[in-house]
Scaffold this motif. Structure first.
Motif, PDB file in Angstrom:
ATOM      1  N   LEU A  48     -25.081  28.900 -33.692  1.00  0.00           N
ATOM      2  CA  LEU A  48     -25.490  27.839 -32.785  1.00  0.00           C
ATOM      3  C   LEU A  48     -26.563  28.415 -31.871  1.00  0.00           C
ATOM      4  O   LEU A  48     -26.314  29.402 -31.175  1.00  0.00           O
ATOM      5  N   TYR A  50     -29.385  27.515 -28.833  1.00  0.00           N
ATOM      6  CA  TYR A  50     -29.891  26.600 -27.815  1.00  0.00           C
ATOM      7  C   TYR A  50     -31.212  27.155 -27.289  1.00  0.00           C
ATOM      8  O   TYR A  50     -31.287  28.308 -26.854  1.00  0.00           O
ATOM      9  N   TRP A  74     -27.728  23.955 -35.348  1.00  0.00           N
ATOM     10  CA  TRP A  74     -26.526  24.538 -35.956  1.00  0.00           C
ATOM     11  C   TRP A  74     -26.889  24.964 -37.367  1.00  0.00           C
ATOM     12  O   TRP A  74     -27.416  24.169 -38.145  1.00  0.00           O
ATOM     13  N   ALA A 114     -29.464  18.794 -26.495  1.00  0.00           N
ATOM     14  CA  ALA A 114     -28.210  19.245 -25.881  1.00  0.00           C
ATOM     15  C   ALA A 114     -27.846  18.331 -24.714  1.00  0.00           C
ATOM     16  O   ALA A 114     -28.622  18.206 -23.771  1.00  0.00           O
ATOM     17  N   LEU A 118     -23.014  20.241 -22.522  1.00  0.00           N
ATOM     18  CA  LEU A 118     -23.192  21.411 -23.390  1.00  0.00           C
ATOM     19  C   LEU A 118     -24.116  22.429 -22.735  1.00  0.00           C
ATOM     20  O   LEU A 118     -23.874  23.646 -22.810  1.00  0.00           O
ATOM     21  N   ILE A 145     -16.336  24.711 -27.104  1.00  0.00           N
ATOM     22  CA  ILE A 145     -17.686  24.308 -27.504  1.00  0.00           C
ATOM     23  C   ILE A 145     -17.700  23.934 -28.977  1.00  0.00           C
ATOM     24  O   ILE A 145     -18.219  22.883 -29.367  1.00  0.00           O
ATOM     25  N   LEU A 146     -17.113  24.795 -29.799  1.00  0.00           N
ATOM     26  CA  LEU A 146     -17.141  24.589 -31.240  1.00  0.00           C
ATOM     27  C   LEU A 146     -16.476  23.283 -31.638  1.00  0.00           C
ATOM     28  O   LEU A 146     -17.029  22.494 -32.415  1.00  0.00           O
ATOM     29  N   ASN A 148     -15.905  20.625 -29.956  1.00  0.00           N
ATOM     30  CA  ASN A 148     -16.542  19.420 -29.434  1.00  0.00           C
ATOM     31  C   ASN A 148     -17.964  19.230 -29.944  1.00  0.00           C
ATOM     32  O   ASN A 148     -18.597  18.211 -29.635  1.00  0.00           O
ATOM     33  N   LEU A 149     -18.454  20.169 -30.741  1.00  0.00           N
ATOM     34  CA  LEU A 149     -19.830  20.115 -31.196  1.00  0.00           C
ATOM     35  C   LEU A 149     -20.163  18.830 -31.956  1.00  0.00           C
ATOM     36  O   LEU A 149     -21.226  18.232 -31.716  1.00  0.00           O
ATOM     37  N   CYS A 153     -23.258  16.197 -30.845  1.00  0.00           N
ATOM     38  CA  CYS A 153     -24.411  16.069 -31.735  1.00  0.00           C
ATOM     39  C   CYS A 153     -24.889  14.627 -31.855  1.00  0.00           C
ATOM     40  O   CYS A 153     -24.151  13.736 -32.259  1.00  0.00           O
TER      41      CYS A 153
END
Length: 266
Positions: A48, A50, A74, A114, A118, A145-146, A148-149, A153
């Motif tokens: 991931l 950013y 991602w 984002a 996030l 985080i993972l 809820n990714l 998105c």
């Protein structure tokens, strides 16, 4: 030849191939003024990324993905990729995962803006920057985080730049990439490809999934992002430099691609 200098915590066994001796399941890696090798590389971890400042191109799967400032990409495990950028400064925040939930989402490439929550989570994660020892608090936070990714998105398909495989179509794309500021008439492009205009339009749509006009629009907007990053031009000047007759026409086109109005770089 092995390079013993860690890159994002991983050891490069030979050019572009990394070995992963880390026991930790997931960790954060943040470096200012990011400088990455310009060759294709691969690793087993899911990634991931950013873009906190600047912009970055990711080249993979016969596509080029633009990841502008405040956007995320991602990348699934074992996906060969290469990155490039002409931005003056690039700040990236990276999270690397050994395991992910069993969902199709995590096996596909995604690029999206984002959301504020996030951004804040990734900024807060700086407290664990380059920590590769097991830490219960870090593990819980990065898993939040993972998981809820997929909810975070909102993918922008317009940021994917298709790369055709046919040599004649590649010549057309090269021409558009260097003459985006001019009209790029279909008749001229057909002459470059040595086919009729109808055949060119059909073949291009068949290979890339978009029309020649859409490709030209996409390239112009991506070039405008590069120009804005230089902080040398006004928006009106940028509009002219990328081939638009007016700021209003550029703004409309930009909004179509980026889903937001262009803003002067701060």
């Amino acid at each position: 030849m092995q390079n013993d200098t860690p890159k994002c915590g991983l050891i490069e066994q030979n050019e572009g191939n990394y070995i992963d001796n880390l026991l930790i399941d997931a960790y954060f890696w943040y470096v200012q003024n990011w400088q990455h090798d310009d060759y294709t590389h691969t690793h087993q971890r899911y990634q991931l990324t950013y873009v906190e400042q600047g912009y970055q191109y990711f080249h993979l799967n016969n596509k080029t993905y633009l990841v502008p400032q405040h956007h995320v990409i991602w990348i699934p495990s074992n996906t060969a990729h290469r990155i490039s950028s002409e931005a003056k400064t690039v700040h990236l925040r990276v999270a690397l995962f050994k395991t992910v939930p069993q969902s199709d989402f995590f096996q596909q490439v995604h690029v999206f803006s984002a959301p504020p929550v996030l951004k804040e989570m990734l900024l807060y994660a700086s407290k664990w920057n380059q920590v590769v020892d097991e830490n219960p608090d870090q593990a819980l936070f990065i898993q939040a985080i993972l998981r809820n990714l997929p909810e975070f998105c909102q993918e922008n398909e317009s940021l994917h730049i298709p790369v055709p495989t046919h040599s004649r179509l590649l010549a057309v794309c090269d021409y558009i990439n260097t003459h985006f500021h001019s009209s790029c008439k279909t008749e001229d492009l057909a002459e470059i490809a040595q086919v009729s205009t109808r055949s060119l339009q059909r073949l291009f749509k068949q290979e890339t999934g978009i029309t020649l006009q859409k490709y030209t629009q996409l390239i112009r907007i991506l070039k405008s992002i590069e120009l804005r990053d230089t902080q040398q031009y006004t928006l009106s000047e940028i509009a002219h430099l990328v081939g638009y007759s007016s700021l209003s026409a550029f703004t409309l086109s930009y909004n179509t691609i980026m889903k937001s109005k262009p803003q002067k770089q701060k």
